[in-house]
Design a protein around this motif. Structure first.
Motif, PDB file in Angstrom:
ATOM      1  N   SER A  97       0.906  -1.090  -0.120  1.00 35.94           N
ATOM      2  CA  SER A  97      -0.039   0.179   0.148  1.00 35.94           C
ATOM      3  C   SER A  97       0.872   1.271  -0.039  1.00 35.94           C
ATOM      4  O   SER A  97       1.960   1.303   0.594  1.00 35.94           O
ATOM      5  CB  SER A  97      -1.075  -0.164   1.257  1.00 35.94           C
ATOM      6  N   PHE A  98       0.375   2.339  -0.389  1.00 30.96           N
ATOM      7  CA  PHE A  98       1.155   3.607  -0.541  1.00 30.96           C
ATOM      8  C   PHE A  98       0.083   4.695  -0.151  1.00 30.96           C
ATOM      9  O   PHE A  98      -1.116   4.617  -0.497  1.00 30.96           O
ATOM     10  CB  PHE A  98       1.904   3.818  -1.887  1.00 30.96           C
ATOM     11  N   SER A  99       0.549   5.769   0.196  1.00 28.90           N
ATOM     12  CA  SER A  99      -0.294   6.923   0.730  1.00 28.90           C
ATOM     13  C   SER A  99       0.610   8.258   0.535  1.00 28.90           C
ATOM     14  O   SER A  99       1.729   8.481   0.567  1.00 28.90           O
ATOM     15  CB  SER A  99      -0.344   6.873   2.255  1.00 28.90           C
ATOM     16  N   ASP A 100      -0.148   9.241  -0.335  1.00 30.36           N
ATOM     17  CA  ASP A 100       0.137  10.578  -0.335  1.00 30.36           C
ATOM     18  C   ASP A 100       1.480  10.749  -1.169  1.00 30.36           C
ATOM     19  O   ASP A 100       2.314  11.493  -0.820  1.00 30.36           O
ATOM     20  CB  ASP A 100       0.274  11.462   0.962  1.00 30.36           C
ATOM     21  N   VAL A 101       1.584  10.106  -2.274  1.00 26.20           N
ATOM     22  CA  VAL A 101       2.736  10.046  -2.840  1.00 26.20           C
ATOM     23  C   VAL A 101       2.731  10.991  -4.230  1.00 26.20           C
ATOM     24  O   VAL A 101       1.691  10.991  -5.099  1.00 26.20           O
ATOM     25  CB  VAL A 101       2.949   8.477  -3.513  1.00 26.20           C
ATOM     26  N   VAL A 102       3.611  11.781  -4.333  1.00 28.19           N
ATOM     27  CA  VAL A 102       3.774  12.781  -5.387  1.00 28.19           C
ATOM     28  C   VAL A 102       4.591  12.275  -6.516  1.00 28.19           C
ATOM     29  O   VAL A 102       4.952  11.486  -6.573  1.00 28.19           O
ATOM     30  CB  VAL A 102       4.483  14.151  -5.088  1.00 28.19           C
ATOM     31  N   PRO A 103       4.118  12.894  -7.763  1.00 22.54           N
ATOM     32  CA  PRO A 103       4.657  12.414  -9.085  1.00 22.54           C
ATOM     33  C   PRO A 103       6.206  12.227  -8.987  1.00 22.54           C
ATOM     34  O   PRO A 103       6.854  13.172  -8.290  1.00 22.54           O
ATOM     35  CB  PRO A 103       4.194  13.506 -10.194  1.00 22.54           C
ATOM     36  N   ASP A 104       6.749  11.308  -9.493  1.00 19.64           N
ATOM     37  CA  ASP A 104       8.304  10.960  -9.621  1.00 19.64           C
ATOM     38  C   ASP A 104       8.949  10.845  -8.185  1.00 19.64           C
ATOM     39  O   ASP A 104      10.424  10.825  -8.283  1.00 19.64           O
ATOM     40  CB  ASP A 104       8.881  12.266 -10.470  1.00 19.64           C
ATOM     41  N   ARG A 105       8.181  10.711  -7.169  1.00 18.13           N
ATOM     42  CA  ARG A 105       8.802  10.377  -5.857  1.00 18.13           C
ATOM     43  C   ARG A 105       9.009   8.832  -5.755  1.00 18.13           C
ATOM     44  O   ARG A 105       8.043   8.174  -6.073  1.00 18.13           O
ATOM     45  CB  ARG A 105       7.943  10.852  -4.757  1.00 18.13           C
ATOM     46  N   VAL A 106      10.139   8.266  -5.659  1.00 19.78           N
ATOM     47  CA  VAL A 106      10.459   6.789  -5.738  1.00 19.78           C
ATOM     48  C   VAL A 106       9.808   6.335  -4.471  1.00 19.78           C
ATOM     49  O   VAL A 106      10.033   6.737  -3.302  1.00 19.78           O
ATOM     50  CB  VAL A 106      11.754   6.450  -6.019  1.00 19.78           C
ATOM     51  N   PHE A 107       9.080   5.212  -4.449  1.00 13.06           N
ATOM     52  CA  PHE A 107       8.521   4.597  -3.420  1.00 13.06           C
ATOM     53  C   PHE A 107       8.277   3.047  -3.489  1.00 13.06           C
ATOM     54  O   PHE A 107       8.783   2.551  -4.358  1.00 13.06           O
ATOM     55  CB  PHE A 107       7.003   4.970  -2.960  1.00 13.06           C
ATOM     56  N   ARG A 108       8.194   2.357  -2.411  1.00 12.96           N
ATOM     57  CA  ARG A 108       8.228   0.993  -2.522  1.00 12.96           C
ATOM     58  C   ARG A 108       7.102   0.349  -2.965  1.00 12.96           C
ATOM     59  O   ARG A 108       5.849   0.849  -2.539  1.00 12.96           O
ATOM     60  CB  ARG A 108       8.563   0.291  -1.312  1.00 12.96           C
ATOM     61  N   LEU A 109       7.032  -0.379  -4.164  1.00 12.16           N
ATOM     62  CA  LEU A 109       5.781  -1.127  -4.739  1.00 12.16           C
ATOM     63  C   LEU A 109       5.275  -2.423  -4.115  1.00 12.16           C
ATOM     64  O   LEU A 109       4.247  -2.813  -4.242  1.00 12.16           O
ATOM     65  CB  LEU A 109       6.257  -1.234  -6.521  1.00 12.16           C
ATOM     66  N   GLY A 110       6.455  -3.306  -3.797  1.00  9.82           N
ATOM     67  CA  GLY A 110       6.173  -4.530  -3.317  1.00  9.82           C
ATOM     68  C   GLY A 110       7.415  -5.407  -3.331  1.00  9.82           C
ATOM     69  O   GLY A 110       8.343  -5.123  -3.446  1.00  9.82           O
ATOM     70  N   THR A 111       7.205  -6.804  -3.163  1.00 11.23           N
ATOM     71  CA  THR A 111       8.173  -7.745  -3.452  1.00 11.23           C
ATOM     72  C   THR A 111       7.951  -8.788  -4.212  1.00 11.23           C
ATOM     73  O   THR A 111       6.938  -9.076  -4.612  1.00 11.23           O
ATOM     74  CB  THR A 111       8.317  -8.378  -2.100  1.00 11.23           C
ATOM     75  N   LEU A 112       9.195  -9.195  -5.058  1.00  9.08           N
ATOM     76  CA  LEU A 112       9.103 -10.359  -6.117  1.00  9.08           C
ATOM     77  C   LEU A 112       9.796 -11.372  -5.425  1.00  9.08           C
ATOM     78  O   LEU A 112      10.923 -11.159  -4.571  1.00  9.08           O
ATOM     79  CB  LEU A 112       9.901 -10.045  -7.150  1.00  9.08           C
ATOM     80  N   THR A 113       9.178 -12.698  -4.955  1.00 11.20           N
ATOM     81  CA  THR A 113       9.847 -13.790  -4.608  1.00 11.20           C
ATOM     82  C   THR A 113       9.846 -14.822  -5.865  1.00 11.20           C
ATOM     83  O   THR A 113       8.937 -15.272  -6.229  1.00 11.20           O
ATOM     84  CB  THR A 113       9.012 -14.412  -3.456  1.00 11.20           C
ATOM     85  N   PHE A 114      11.301 -15.205  -6.093  1.00  7.50           N
ATOM     86  CA  PHE A 114      11.601 -16.141  -6.872  1.00  7.50           C
ATOM     87  C   PHE A 114      12.132 -17.527  -6.489  1.00  7.50           C
ATOM     88  O   PHE A 114      13.014 -17.546  -5.536  1.00  7.50           O
ATOM     89  CB  PHE A 114      12.833 -15.414  -7.867  1.00  7.50           C
ATOM     90  N   VAL A 115      11.233 -18.600  -7.006  1.00  5.33           N
ATOM     91  CA  VAL A 115      11.757 -20.032  -6.611  1.00  5.33           C
ATOM     92  C   VAL A 115      12.197 -20.631  -7.561  1.00  5.33           C
ATOM     93  O   VAL A 115      11.660 -20.622  -8.724  1.00  5.33           O
ATOM     94  CB  VAL A 115      10.279 -20.666  -5.973  1.00  5.33           C
ATOM     95  N   ASN A 116      13.516 -20.911  -7.661  1.00  2.96           N
ATOM     96  CA  ASN A 116      14.240 -21.766  -8.443  1.00  2.96           C
ATOM     97  C   ASN A 116      14.087 -23.369  -8.145  1.00  2.96           C
ATOM     98  O   ASN A 116      14.822 -23.585  -7.474  1.00  2.96           O
ATOM     99  CB  ASN A 116      15.555 -21.059  -8.422  1.00  2.96           C
ATOM    100  N   GLY A 117      13.449 -23.898  -8.799  1.00  2.00           N
ATOM    101  CA  GLY A 117      13.086 -25.206  -8.934  1.00  2.00           C
ATOM    102  C   GLY A 117      13.939 -26.035  -9.836  1.00  2.00           C
ATOM    103  O   GLY A 117      14.181 -25.463 -11.077  1.00  2.00           O
ATOM    104  N   PRO A 118      14.128 -27.261  -9.829  1.00  2.53           N
ATOM    105  CA  PRO A 118      14.662 -28.224 -10.686  1.00  2.53           C
ATOM    106  C   PRO A 118      13.845 -28.346 -12.133  1.00  2.53           C
ATOM    107  O   PRO A 118      12.520 -28.825 -11.789  1.00  2.53           O
ATOM    108  CB  PRO A 118      15.030 -29.440 -10.376  1.00  2.53           C
ATOM    109  N   SER A 119      14.382 -28.013 -13.117  1.00  2.00           N
ATOM    110  CA  SER A 119      13.610 -28.431 -14.383  1.00  2.00           C
ATOM    111  C   SER A 119      14.050 -29.064 -15.599  1.00  2.00           C
ATOM    112  O   SER A 119      15.263 -28.883 -15.767  1.00  2.00           O
ATOM    113  CB  SER A 119      12.987 -26.951 -15.186  1.00  2.00           C
ATOM    114  N   GLY A 120      13.452 -29.851 -16.261  1.00  2.00           N
ATOM    115  CA  GLY A 120      13.816 -30.306 -17.510  1.00  2.00           C
ATOM    116  C   GLY A 120      13.903 -29.328 -18.565  1.00  2.00           C
ATOM    117  O   GLY A 120      13.056 -28.428 -18.684  1.00  2.00           O
ATOM    118  N   PRO A 121      14.581 -29.499 -19.688  1.00  2.33           N
ATOM    119  CA  PRO A 121      14.526 -28.558 -20.754  1.00  2.33           C
ATOM    120  C   PRO A 121      13.194 -28.530 -21.432  1.00  2.33           C
ATOM    121  O   PRO A 121      12.775 -27.489 -21.991  1.00  2.33           O
ATOM    122  CB  PRO A 121      15.842 -29.036 -21.757  1.00  2.33           C
ATOM    123  N   ALA A 122      12.700 -29.778 -21.545  1.00  5.71           N
ATOM    124  CA  ALA A 122      11.359 -29.579 -22.373  1.00  5.71           C
ATOM    125  C   ALA A 122      10.120 -28.730 -21.643  1.00  5.71           C
ATOM    126  O   ALA A 122       9.298 -28.457 -22.225  1.00  5.71           O
ATOM    127  CB  ALA A 122      10.842 -30.871 -22.721  1.00  5.71           C
TER     128      ALA A 122
END
Length: 331
Positions: A97-122
């Motif tokens: 969530s974000f509040s009272d953000v003005v244009p071009d102010r950098v703020f936190r959007l959220g998180t990305l969680t990457f799970v690297n599992g074993p995979s076959g080429p196909a």
């Protein structure tokens, strides 16, 4: 005196709302709401990298790729080529969530969680679109996420890492996930003067240096991921201090905080870009560890911890200094 007018965005969405008001004395809008995300348009042809040489091997997986969650905030792909139970890889976006953000102010959007599992080429896919939205009055961000899949040699977990490449961010960057690990990165962005959401960069979340890394710039296959930081060395040094050093003894809070601060700096060292940034992170980490050893000796004299505990902490710090010495030398 007349109040400045309020402008309502209309119907409030269940997943996001946006409040647009005139700031006193300016015409700049202010935004509030919740970031939402989804992934779509999987890319079914591309290449994976051979272990060691990182030679690309072309694949067309239009008829064999395994994917799920298209159109949602979690997309999964890969797994066992033979339909077995091997865990798939996945990427999940969790919006802030974000509040009272003005244009071009950098703020936190959220998180990305990457799970690297074993995979076959196909079973692989080679990319997908990512869309992030800040509400109906802000144009969403849409960009391609390219997947660099690496065939595992089971020798070096960094060399075996799979990589997500984000070329459409303001600062292109990559997120590497070590094999069989889950790594979380923080996403930062801004709303431009034109009312469009942009992603500025990503950064590794605190404590995630043992699971992956973030590099600035595009991915270079011949170089591999995590080359700009101190990689496995910082991870190994930090790992010694994430385990109980004194068995079941309760350490004083100030001592725990010093050790925790050191591990945070070591995490930063694994993903810092450039030798100067790496040396700074390691230098600050070692400073915190030296303070930890001194605090442990003082605590032992006051019988707040045992002498054996103080000796164990001192030995761990001495070992860390020996291992970190090559990173501290002038060029």
């Amino acid at each position: 005196m007349q109040r400045p007018p309020l402008m309502s965005t209309g119907m409030v969405s269940i997943v996001a709302s946006l409040l647009l008001v005139s700031a006193p004395g300016t015409a700049a809008p202010r935004y509030s709401g919740t970031i939402t995300g989804s992934f779509g348009a999987p890319v079914l042809s591309g290449a994976f990298l051979r272990p060691g040489s990182h030679e690309p091997v072309l694949r067309d997986n239009a008829g064999t790729a395994r994917r799920s969650g298209v159109g949602t905030a979690t997309i999964a792909w890969g797994g066992d080529d033979n339909g077995g139970t091997a865990a798939a890889s996945s990427l999940t976006f969790s919006g802030d969530s974000f509040s009272d953000v003005v244009p071009d102010r950098v703020f936190r959007l959220g998180t990305l969680t990457f799970v690297n599992g074993p995979s076959g080429p196909a079973s692989l896919i080679f990319g997908f679109d990512m869309q992030l939205s800040a509400g109906e009055d802000v144009a969403p961000f849409t960009g391609l996420v390219a997947i660099v899949n690496t065939q595992n040699a089971n020798v070096d977990r960094i060399a075996d890492a799979d990589v997500l490449s984000f070329a459409d961010f303001d600062a292109p960057s990559t997120l590497a996930g070590f094999e069989d690990a889950s790594v979380t990165a923080i996403v930062y962005g801004r709303i431009g003067d034109d009312g469009r959401l942009r992603v500025t960069r990503i950064g590794l979340a605190p404590g995630e240096g043992q699971h992956g890394c973030v590099d600035e710039g595009p991915f270079v296959a011949s170089r591999g991921p995590c080359v700009s930081g101190c990689g496995d060395l910082c991870v190994a040094i930090g790992a010694a201090f994430t385990q109980p050093l004194c068995g079941t003894e309760q350490l004083p809070g100030v001592l725990n905080e010093r050790i925790r601060s050191a591990t945070v700096w070591l995490d930063q060292g694994t993903t810092s870009v450039g030798r100067r940034q790496v040396k700074r992170a390691v230098r600050l980490a070692m400073g915190q560890l030296r303070h930890s050893a001194a605090l442990a000796r003082r605590a032992a004299r006051r019988r707040h911890v045992s002498a054996a505990c103080a000796e164990a902490i001192g030995a761990a710090v001495a070992n860390a200094e020996t291992r970190a010495a090559p990173l501290m030398r002038p060029r």
